[in-house]
Design an enzyme around this catalytic site. Structure first.
Site, PDB file in Angstrom:
ATOM      1  N   TYR A 157       0.825  -1.203   0.000  1.00  0.00           N
ATOM      2  CA  TYR A 157       0.000   0.000   0.000  1.00  0.00           C
ATOM      3  C   TYR A 157       0.865   1.260   0.000  1.00  0.00           C
ATOM      4  CZ  TYR A 157      -3.436   3.493   1.204  1.00  0.00           C
ATOM      5  OH  TYR A 157      -4.234   4.601   1.186  1.00  0.00           O
TER       6      TYR A 157
ATOM      7  N   TRP B 164       1.234   5.636  -1.757  1.00  0.00           N
ATOM      8  CA  TRP B 164       0.920   6.623  -2.793  1.00  0.00           C
ATOM      9  C   TRP B 164       1.961   6.709  -3.891  1.00  0.00           C
ATOM     10  CZ3 TRP B 164      -2.381  11.259  -3.313  1.00  0.00           C
ATOM     11  CH2 TRP B 164      -3.630  11.066  -2.721  1.00  0.00           C
TER      12      TRP B 164
HETATM   13  N1  LIG Z   1      -1.283  18.636   2.365  1.00  0.00           N
HETATM   14  C1  LIG Z   1      -1.731  17.373   2.333  1.00  0.00           C
HETATM   15  N2  LIG Z   1      -2.941  17.100   1.818  1.00  0.00           N
HETATM   16  C2  LIG Z   1      -3.414  15.826   1.810  1.00  0.00           C
HETATM   17  C3  LIG Z   1      -2.619  14.744   2.282  1.00  0.00           C
HETATM   18  C4  LIG Z   1      -1.341  15.059   2.834  1.00  0.00           C
HETATM   19  O1  LIG Z   1      -0.598  14.168   3.304  1.00  0.00           O
HETATM   20  N3  LIG Z   1      -0.929  16.383   2.837  1.00  0.00           N
HETATM   21  N4  LIG Z   1      -3.097  13.460   2.224  1.00  0.00           N
HETATM   22  C5  LIG Z   1      -4.212  13.175   1.322  1.00  0.00           C
HETATM   23  C6  LIG Z   1      -4.857  11.899   1.663  1.00  0.00           C
HETATM   24  S1  LIG Z   1      -4.098  10.443   1.223  1.00  0.00           S
HETATM   25  C7  LIG Z   1      -6.068  11.824   2.247  1.00  0.00           C
HETATM   26  S2  LIG Z   1      -6.827  10.308   2.493  1.00  0.00           S
HETATM   27  C8  LIG Z   1      -6.799  13.027   2.645  1.00  0.00           C
HETATM   28  C9  LIG Z   1      -7.321  12.858   4.065  1.00  0.00           C
HETATM   29  O2  LIG Z   1      -8.326  13.750   4.338  1.00  0.00           O
HETATM   30  P1  LIG Z   1      -8.876  13.853   5.825  1.00  0.00           P
HETATM   31  O3  LIG Z   1      -8.846  12.526   6.461  1.00  0.00           O
HETATM   32  O4  LIG Z   1     -10.165  14.555   5.790  1.00  0.00           O
HETATM   33  O5  LIG Z   1      -7.752  14.820   6.427  1.00  0.00           O
HETATM   34  P2  LIG Z   1      -7.104  15.033   7.860  1.00  0.00           P
HETATM   35  O6  LIG Z   1      -6.219  16.222   7.706  1.00  0.00           O
HETATM   36  O7  LIG Z   1      -6.480  13.799   8.357  1.00  0.00           O
HETATM   37  O8  LIG Z   1      -8.328  15.404   8.795  1.00  0.00           O
HETATM   38  C10 LIG Z   1      -9.147  16.516   8.512  1.00  0.00           C
HETATM   39  C11 LIG Z   1      -9.569  17.216   9.773  1.00  0.00           C
HETATM   40  O9  LIG Z   1     -10.448  16.413  10.547  1.00  0.00           O
HETATM   41  C12 LIG Z   1     -10.460  16.967  11.857  1.00  0.00           C
HETATM   42  N5  LIG Z   1     -10.823  15.952  12.856  1.00  0.00           N
HETATM   43  C13 LIG Z   1     -10.043  14.961  13.335  1.00  0.00           C
HETATM   44  N6  LIG Z   1     -10.715  14.251  14.255  1.00  0.00           N
HETATM   45  C14 LIG Z   1     -11.952  14.800  14.356  1.00  0.00           C
HETATM   46  C15 LIG Z   1     -13.123  14.489  15.141  1.00  0.00           C
HETATM   47  O10 LIG Z   1     -13.160  13.542  15.916  1.00  0.00           O
HETATM   48  N7  LIG Z   1     -14.202  15.289  14.929  1.00  0.00           N
HETATM   49  C16 LIG Z   1     -14.208  16.324  14.054  1.00  0.00           C
HETATM   50  N8  LIG Z   1     -15.338  17.014  13.903  1.00  0.00           N
HETATM   51  N9  LIG Z   1     -13.126  16.645  13.334  1.00  0.00           N
HETATM   52  C17 LIG Z   1     -12.010  15.881  13.465  1.00  0.00           C
HETATM   53  C18 LIG Z   1      -9.038  17.439  12.109  1.00  0.00           C
HETATM   54  O11 LIG Z   1      -9.059  18.676  12.776  1.00  0.00           O
HETATM   55  C19 LIG Z   1      -8.416  17.460  10.733  1.00  0.00           C
HETATM   56  O12 LIG Z   1      -7.730  18.651  10.414  1.00  0.00           O
HETATM   57  O13 LIG Z   1      -5.959  14.181   2.604  1.00  0.00           O
HETATM   58  C20 LIG Z   1      -5.246  14.287   1.362  1.00  0.00           C
HETATM   59  N10 LIG Z   1      -4.637  15.592   1.292  1.00  0.00           N
HETATM   60  N1  LIG Z   2      -1.807   8.368  12.385  1.00  0.00           N
HETATM   61  C1  LIG Z   2      -2.249   8.435  11.131  1.00  0.00           C
HETATM   62  N2  LIG Z   2      -1.682   7.641  10.191  1.00  0.00           N
HETATM   63  C2  LIG Z   2      -2.117   7.719   8.910  1.00  0.00           C
HETATM   64  C3  LIG Z   2      -3.140   8.606   8.527  1.00  0.00           C
HETATM   65  C4  LIG Z   2      -3.730   9.420   9.542  1.00  0.00           C
HETATM   66  O1  LIG Z   2      -4.670  10.202   9.284  1.00  0.00           O
HETATM   67  N3  LIG Z   2      -3.245   9.323  10.815  1.00  0.00           N
HETATM   68  N4  LIG Z   2      -3.533   8.696   7.217  1.00  0.00           N
HETATM   69  C5  LIG Z   2      -3.355   7.505   6.404  1.00  0.00           C
HETATM   70  C6  LIG Z   2      -3.569   7.758   4.980  1.00  0.00           C
HETATM   71  S1  LIG Z   2      -5.069   8.470   4.563  1.00  0.00           S
HETATM   72  C7  LIG Z   2      -2.691   7.374   4.011  1.00  0.00           C
HETATM   73  S2  LIG Z   2      -3.195   7.474   2.372  1.00  0.00           S
HETATM   74  C8  LIG Z   2      -1.384   6.797   4.344  1.00  0.00           C
HETATM   75  C9  LIG Z   2      -0.260   7.238   3.390  1.00  0.00           C
HETATM   76  O2  LIG Z   2       0.799   6.351   3.488  1.00  0.00           O
HETATM   77  P1  LIG Z   2       1.818   6.141   2.266  1.00  0.00           P
HETATM   78  O3  LIG Z   2       1.124   6.287   0.967  1.00  0.00           O
HETATM   79  O4  LIG Z   2       2.549   4.872   2.509  1.00  0.00           O
HETATM   80  O5  LIG Z   2       2.803   7.377   2.473  1.00  0.00           O
HETATM   81  P2  LIG Z   2       3.818   8.075   1.470  1.00  0.00           P
HETATM   82  O6  LIG Z   2       4.708   8.912   2.317  1.00  0.00           O
HETATM   83  O7  LIG Z   2       3.074   8.775   0.388  1.00  0.00           O
HETATM   84  O8  LIG Z   2       4.657   6.861   0.899  1.00  0.00           O
HETATM   85  C10 LIG Z   2       4.960   6.687  -0.449  1.00  0.00           C
HETATM   86  C11 LIG Z   2       6.395   6.198  -0.577  1.00  0.00           C
HETATM   87  O9  LIG Z   2       6.644   5.880  -1.943  1.00  0.00           O
HETATM   88  C12 LIG Z   2       7.931   6.362  -2.306  1.00  0.00           C
HETATM   89  N5  LIG Z   2       7.942   6.547  -3.772  1.00  0.00           N
HETATM   90  C13 LIG Z   2       7.573   7.639  -4.478  1.00  0.00           C
HETATM   91  N6  LIG Z   2       7.700   7.402  -5.796  1.00  0.00           N
HETATM   92  C14 LIG Z   2       8.159   6.134  -5.934  1.00  0.00           C
HETATM   93  C15 LIG Z   2       8.466   5.325  -7.061  1.00  0.00           C
HETATM   94  O10 LIG Z   2       8.336   5.705  -8.209  1.00  0.00           O
HETATM   95  N7  LIG Z   2       8.918   4.065  -6.799  1.00  0.00           N
HETATM   96  C16 LIG Z   2       9.079   3.582  -5.539  1.00  0.00           C
HETATM   97  N8  LIG Z   2       9.528   2.345  -5.390  1.00  0.00           N
HETATM   98  N9  LIG Z   2       8.771   4.345  -4.455  1.00  0.00           N
HETATM   99  C17 LIG Z   2       8.317   5.588  -4.659  1.00  0.00           C
HETATM  100  C18 LIG Z   2       8.095   7.633  -1.522  1.00  0.00           C
HETATM  101  O11 LIG Z   2       9.462   7.986  -1.384  1.00  0.00           O
HETATM  102  C19 LIG Z   2       7.416   7.260  -0.185  1.00  0.00           C
HETATM  103  O12 LIG Z   2       8.337   6.734   0.728  1.00  0.00           O
HETATM  104  O13 LIG Z   2      -1.035   7.156   5.687  1.00  0.00           O
HETATM  105  C20 LIG Z   2      -2.038   6.755   6.623  1.00  0.00           C
HETATM  106  N10 LIG Z   2      -1.534   6.912   7.971  1.00  0.00           N
HETATM  107 MO   LIG Z   3      -5.134   8.691   2.225  1.00  0.00          MO
END
Ligand SMILES: Nc1nc2c(c(=O)[nH]1)N[C@H]1C(S)=C(S)[C@@H](COP(=O)(O)OP(=O)(O)OC[C@H]3O[C@@H](n4cnc5c(=O)[nH]c(N)nc54)[C@H](O)[C@@H]3O)O[C@H]1N2
Ligand SMILES: Nc1nc2c(c(=O)[nH]1)N[C@H]1C(S)=C(S)[C@@H](COP(=O)(O)OP(=O)(O)OC[C@H]3O[C@@H](n4cnc5c(=O)[nH]c(N)nc54)[C@H](O)[C@@H]3O)O[C@H]1N2
Ligand SMILES: [Mo]
Length: 741
Positions: free
Chosen positions: A107, A109
């Site tokens: 898993y 990104w």
């Molecule tokens: N800059 C940036 N943008 C991203 C990402 C990133 O890594 N960096 N990741 C992307 C990815 S993979 C995903 S899945 C999305 C995730 O999108 P989300 O899961 O929606 O994003 P988060 O920032 O984890 O959470 C959003 C907000 O929910 C609020 N929150 C947390 N717990 C609670 C609660 O119990 N109640 C309420 N009402 N609010 C709560 C927090 O204040 C938080 O800022 O974001 C995407 N966008």
């Molecule tokens: N506590 C907590 N944990 C969370 C979350 C949260 O809200 N709270 N959010 C979750 C969510 S929504 C998500 S989506 C996950 C994200 O978790 P990940 O998707 O595992 O996080 P990334 O840092 O995007 O990891 C991608 C990796 O791929 C590598 N990469 C980039 N390009 C390439 C390529 O071309 N080839 C190879 N081999 N590698 C490459 C990058 O260097 C990086 O290390 O985290 C989750 N974890």
């Molecule tokens: Mo995500």
């Protein structure tokens, strides 16, 4: 300048004569992402993996469980030598244990680009050598994607076909935004978008939003919203009390509930004692405010939105299901600007009007192995082979994994309870990682193969609802001896006698031409490549989720057992799960703490990617990830701005840099994900992460037995001022043993 794209948007770039990367956002992008500033670290940062490397213990003792994994040094070896050893090990594992002993879920990104997408490459390769144990669902919305089919028949409609922003702008009078609509998140869409339009839509919402979040800045400061600073993990109680008021004041839409829903009466009976006073004690929102909000919701065209973060928690099904039930009580589901939405402010494509086209992608072939895990059960998989667990009405067993293969993801970023994950990673015989950078996952591997970044290869780029297909040109030569994941798999396929099945005889450029040609024929590939991009036909401006169902429920039934919205699901009730019963309920979190940690997405990076980048580094405090505390909570602990603090609970601890901010509700701390895990094992205060990774604190528990989704958003913690010697951050330096290969 040459065109390219990233998960956070399209750009063009070149390396200047001084070797620095110059980046310019796409000219058509009205709101380029600040994260473009991290890109230079993708080229020549010291954290790059320069050469193939093998862990010293694996080299000396061969494959097998090893507690030194993650603590050992690495030895650099020539490519051909490492490929020979890896091909032999893959062959050994599949012969001795069968292909299901290979975990290839992988898993993550990775980076933008449709052909070099690392998981697709890995899955295609493993499929050609007999298959692998896979993973299902996502960390993003894995709870909802299992729940929604039971409740509204379809997760795709809710997650991918949200009501569009122009409809909301014109028709919605009140948005009740659980989790807000954080602007920091909307620059990101998998694959990237060329024109970021969501910020502008958010800016126009002024005056209409009830922000329900522990953080005031979950909406841009320009939006004049009413802030309901809810206690985290209590939104369901608030929703039930809103429902209670609707019933008590006869404001609910009985005709809608009768015609379009099943199981409402049972749910209504459960609301009787969910009074606003009851909810006030749980949520911290005064009862009078709850009553007033319920009345306002009933009097206006109201959209209830829930960010994905709310379901990334223990019992994460409940706020999503309760919000749907509440929207059904208002009777506005399927009306323009009304109803329910999920993920506005979670990702850029939600509500976007861009085209919903299928863009080219690499065919992965067929996996002959049918074993899989729900994605967030990775540590259980490795620690508990043979053990039974519940999942969506089934009892499944974990297979016995001997080889873990990761390309394009960082489980030591994304998974919970990293100290437990470390134990899990000692169990397999062999761990293989392809990475551009020495992430914590690479450090916990036996074989690390250096991968190119998307700046160092050619590809086709386009994200969901993107307005363009981008010709991603090569901007720089590969760092060190890095190879494309494709080249690595092609070399392994050759050694395992399946070269042609994997490559079909094509070079990467020939693959791009082939995939492009299968997708469309105008303009020619050569013209597209020379132009650098292809504008895609516009999408639908106005769309309302479930409008067809509302207009004609017989002709357009939902794909639920009843064809209607299941406010009570007989199917889920039949599973008998105490942590997810047959209709939405208030279930308090198992843990409570002096402080409730929000471990949300970082505004300075995408996850852990490019933590060494300029924007990410500029956000650090005292060299560590910044933790935000309410000034009152900080004062009572003697914490001043800029202090190094220790964040801890029974599972682990990390150091972070304190920021004091009254945008954070009292009792809450916020430490985003993504600082590279930097374990210090021999610390006098016990093991800790020197860098501020919150996943040493989160619990490795599922949202529930129904979905087995990730529950990493929250953790019960405490924080103290840290007075000991501050360990240096070492995570950004390669763990290489020099000299004696
Ligand atoms: N800059 C940036 N943008 C991203 C990402 C990133 O890594 N960096 N990741 C992307 C990815 S993979 C995903 S899945 C999305 C995730 O999108 P989300 O899961 O929606 O994003 P988060 O920032 O984890 O959470 C959003 C907000 O929910 C609020 N929150 C947390 N717990 C609670 C609660 O119990 N109640 C309420 N009402 N609010 C709560 C927090 O204040 C938080 O800022 O974001 C995407 N966008
Ligand atoms: N506590 C907590 N944990 C969370 C979350 C949260 O809200 N709270 N959010 C979750 C969510 S929504 C998500 S989506 C996950 C994200 O978790 P990940 O998707 O595992 O996080 P990334 O840092 O995007 O990891 C991608 C990796 O791929 C590598 N990469 C980039 N390009 C390439 C390529 O071309 N080839 C190879 N081999 N590698 C490459 C990058 O260097 C990086 O290390 O985290 C989750 N974890
Ligand atoms: Mo995500």
């Amino acid at each position: 300048m040459k065109p390219s794209t990233s998960h956070w948007g399209a750009f063009s770039a070149e390396t200047a004569p001084d070797g620095r990367l110059r980046v310019e956002p796409h000219p058509a992008d009205p709101a380029p992402s600040p994260l473009l500033g991290n890109l230079a670290a993708a080229l020549d940062d010291p954290s790059r993996v320069a050469r193939p490397a093998v862990r010293r213990g694996w080299l000396e003792n061969g494959p097998g469980p090893d507690s030194r994994r993650g603590r050992d040094k690495f030895v650099e070896l020539p490519w051909e030598d490492v490929l020979d050893r890896l091909a032999a090990e893959l062959d050994r594992v599949r012969r001795e244990h069968g292909n299901q002993a290979i975990f290839g879920g992988s898993y993550g990104w990775a980076s933008a680009g449709r052909f070099h997408h690392a998981q697709s490459q890995l899955h295609r390769f493993l499929n050609t050598i007999g298959g692998f144990t896979a993973s299902r669902n996502t960390y993003s919305n894995g709870t909802s994607s299992v729940l929604l089919p039971h409740v509204v028949g379809d997760s795709h409609a809710v997650l991918r076909q949200a009501s569009t922003w122009p409809t909301i702008a014109e028709r919605t009078e009140l948005i009740v935004a659980f989790g807000g609509m954080p602007e920091k998140n909307v620059y990101v869409t998998p694959g990237g978008v060329t024109r970021h339009q969501t910020s502008a839509h958010l800016a126009r919402l002024g005056g209409r939003v009830a922000l329900i979040s522990p953080l005031r800045d979950d909406l841009p400061s320009t939006v004049d919203a009413r802030w309901y600073p809810v206690r985290p993990a209590t939104d369901t109680a608030l929703m039930l009390a809103l429902g209670h008021t609707l019933v008590a004041e006869n404001l609910h839409d009985r005709a809608f509930l009768d015609r379009y829903c099943v199981g409402y009466p049972e749910f209504e009976r459960s609301l009787l004692d969910k009074t606003p006073e009851w909810a006030a004690g749980i949520t911290g929102i005064p009862a009078a405010d709850i009553v007033a909000l319920a009345r306002e919701m009933a009097a206006h065209r109201t959209l209830i939105t829930v960010t994905w973060s709310l379901q990334r928690t223990e019992h994460g099904e409940q706020p999503v299901w309760a919000a749907i039930a509440l929207a059904a009580m208002l009777g506005q589901i399927g009306l323009p600007g009304g109803g329910f939405g999920h993920g506005y402010g979670s990702m850029g494509d939600v509500g976007d009007t861009g085209p919903e086209l299928r863009v080219p992608s690499l065919p992965q072939g067929v996996n002959p192995v049918d074993e899989y895990i729900p994605v967030a059960r990775i540590a259980d998989l490795l620690l508990c082979p043979g053990e039974a667990y519940d999942y969506n009405g089934e009892v499944r067993r974990y297979p016995d994994i001997r080889l873990v293969y990761w390309a394009g993801g960082n489980p030591f970023h994304h998974h919970q309870d990293l100290n437990r994950l470390r134990r899990a990673f000692t169990r397999p015989d062999t761990v293989v990682v392809h990475e551009p950078h020495w992430t914590a996952t690479a450090r916990h591997a036996d074989i690390v193969l250096p991968a190119t970044t998307s700046l160092e290869r050619e590809d086709l780029g386009s994200g969901r609802r993107d307005t363009h297909l981008i010709a991603m040109h090569r901007i720089a030569e590969p760092a060190g001896e890095a190879r494309d994941d494709y080249a690595t798999f092609a070399a392994l396929a050759d050694r395992l006698g399946v070269s042609t099945a994997f490559t079909e005889g094509r070079t990467p450029r020939q693959w791009l031409e082939h995939l492009y040609g299968e997708w469309g024929d105008e303009p020619s590939f050569a013209d597209f490549w020379a132009a650098g991009e292809l504008p895609l036909p516009p999408g639908r401006e106005h769309h309302t989720l479930f409008a067809d169902f509302r207009a004609a429920p017989q002709a357009h039934p939902l794909r639920t057992p009843s064809g209607r919205i299941e406010i009570t699901s007989a199917t889920i009730a039949g599973f008998g799960y105490p942590d997810c019963p047959g209709h939405p309920v208030w279930l308090p979190p198992t843990e409570t703490g002096p402080l409730w940690l929000i471990a949300n997405q970082p505004h300075t990076r995408l996850h852990s990617q490019l933590d060494a980048g300029e924007v990410s580094q500029a956000g650090k405090v005292a060299g560590r990830e910044a933790i935000r505390l309410n000034p009152g909570d900080a004062a009572s602990r003697g914490i001043a701005p800029g202090d190094v603090v220790r964040v801890f609970n029974t599972r682990g601890a990390c150091l972070a840099g304190a920021v004091l901010d009254d945008a954070v509700r009292p009792g809450v701390a916020q430490l985003p994900t993504g600082a590279w895990f930097d374990p210090v094992d021999d610390h006098p205060a016990g093991p800790l992460c020197a860098h501020g990774n919150p996943n040493v604190l989160t619990a490795d528990i599922p949202s529930s037995r129904l979905s087995q989704g990730c529950a990493g958003q929250h953790a019960a913690v405490d924080v103290e001022r840290y007075t000991g010697p501050v360990p240096p951050v070492r995570a950004l330096r390669p763990p290489i043993e020099r000299g004696n290969a």
